[in-house]
Design a protein around this motif. Structure first.
Motif, PDB file in Angstrom:
ATOM      1  N   HIS A 198     -11.642   3.544  -6.678  1.00 48.36           N
ATOM      2  CA  HIS A 198     -10.952   2.389  -6.151  1.00 48.36           C
ATOM      3  C   HIS A 198      -9.875   3.222  -5.040  1.00 48.36           C
ATOM      4  N   TYR A 199     -10.092   4.459  -4.488  1.00 46.36           N
ATOM      5  CA  TYR A 199      -9.515   5.019  -3.541  1.00 46.36           C
ATOM      6  C   TYR A 199      -9.702   4.332  -2.180  1.00 46.36           C
ATOM      7  N   ASN A 200      -8.488   3.859  -1.552  1.00 44.14           N
ATOM      8  CA  ASN A 200      -8.452   3.186  -0.422  1.00 44.14           C
ATOM      9  C   ASN A 200      -7.177   3.626   0.459  1.00 44.14           C
ATOM     10  N   GLU A 202      -6.946   3.736   3.601  1.00 42.41           N
ATOM     11  CA  GLU A 202      -6.649   2.577   4.977  1.00 42.41           C
ATOM     12  C   GLU A 202      -5.844   1.446   4.307  1.00 42.41           C
ATOM     13  N   GLU A 203      -5.889   0.992   3.099  1.00 40.80           N
ATOM     14  CA  GLU A 203      -5.428  -0.284   2.581  1.00 40.80           C
ATOM     15  C   GLU A 203      -3.903   0.203   1.995  1.00 40.80           C
ATOM     16  N   ARG A 204      -3.832   1.326   1.144  1.00 43.09           N
ATOM     17  CA  ARG A 204      -2.821   1.634   0.344  1.00 43.09           C
ATOM     18  C   ARG A 204      -1.939   3.071   0.994  1.00 43.09           C
ATOM     19  N   ALA A 208      -2.353   5.582  -2.134  1.00 49.45           N
ATOM     20  CA  ALA A 208      -3.587   5.748  -2.462  1.00 49.45           C
ATOM     21  C   ALA A 208      -4.164   6.521  -3.709  1.00 49.45           C
TER      22      ALA A 208
END
Length: 297
Positions: A198-200, A202-204, A208
């Motif tokens: 669930h590592y992201n 760009e979004e978080r 992250a």
């Protein structure tokens, strides 16, 4: 505790893994599952792009962002490839039946309902308490459309959460338990991998890794209730109820919000981290109630 060192409650899921517990089989099984999932997702997206008459890259973007109802449905439906991938892997490499990863059907159903009820009551109730911390909520303007998609969306979340539980708690955890016995390995390693999935960044952004930690904590709790119940029902029920709340009821992050009934406004930069910590505390509270329930029954 059984003679093998595995809790007696967990034996029904671990015993079928022992005859073919070599690590190379498990690693190859993960690779097969990933390949089948990827192939299924790409094939589904290509079929949808052809049917809708839109460019493939635009359809992929809709699926990846989940910003509209059909994009979310396709994203969730893609997880059926995870079910197929695990089934192919365990048949080819372990000679196991799919049911050996899930547990006895009556127990799975009973514990699934229990998990849904516990998270809905405890998690949902504590979420209401945290509402003052959230920006003002917006009700989606097309409620009839949301209601029309709801049955398909619930089925999609059931497939998605079931696929993740089947892979991480059903397949990987039981194979590691059969090979290593030590809970520190077979409970923790799948939870860490679940979090990393669930590592992201760009979004978080800077949060992250906190999201990874929060997800891994949920994975550890799901792993614990799986070994104590001897089936995937409770972990699956907790996961299902959590994702229904996050995807279909209230979207806080602004991502994968194509099927959310309510959306929170943009979070202030200093609010995302306290909310993630609060979510982790809610997860621990849900786990404590699950353990109390299991001890009393």
């Amino acid at each position: 505790m059984s003679l093998t060192g595995i809790p007696l409650s967990y034996e029904p899921l671990v015993a079928p893994a022992r005859p073919r517990r070599q690590i190379w089989r498990t690693l190859l099984g993960l690779a097969i599952t990933g390949a089948v999932y990827f192939g299924w997702m790409v094939g589904l997206a290509m079929l949808a792009a052809w049917y809708q008459g839109v460019p493939f890259d635009r359809l992929l973007y809709r699926v990846a962002t989940g910003a509209d109802p059909w994009g979310m449905i396709l994203l969730l439906g893609g997880f059926l490839g995870g079910w197929i991938g695990v089934w192919v892997a365990i048949r080819l490499l372990h000679r196991r039946r799919l049911g050996s990863l899930l547990g006895r059907a009556p127990a799975v159903l009973r514990d699934f309902v229990t998990g849904v009820v516990i998270l809905a009551l405890i998690g949902g109730g504590l979420t209401l308490v945290m509402m003052p911390m959230l920006p003002p909520l917006t009700l989606r303007p097309d409620v009839p459309v949301w209601l029309a998609f709801l049955p398909l969306a619930l089925l999609g979340v059931l497939v998605q959460t079931g696929a993740e539980e089947l892979l991480f708690r059903g397949y990987l955890q039981s194979q590691l338990a059969a090979r290593f016995v030590r809970p520190l390995i077979y409970l923790t390693l799948p939870a860490i991998l679940f979090g990393l999935a669930h590592y992201n960044a760009e979004e978080r952004g800077a949060d992250a890794w906190l999201v990874v930690g929060s997800t891994a904590l949920f994975g550890l709790i799901a792993a614990d209730v799986t070994q104590r119940t001897g089936n995937l029902g409770m972990a699956w029920g907790l996961h299902f109820a959590n994702n229904v709340l996050a995807m279909l009821v209230l979207s806080v992050t602004g991502a994968l919000n194509g099927l959310a009934l309510f959306e929170a406004g943009t979070l202030a930069p200093d609010m995302a981290r306290p909310l993630l910590v609060a979510d982790m505390l809610v997860t621990v509270a849900v786990w404590a109630v699950c353990r109390l329930w299991l001890r009393r029954r």
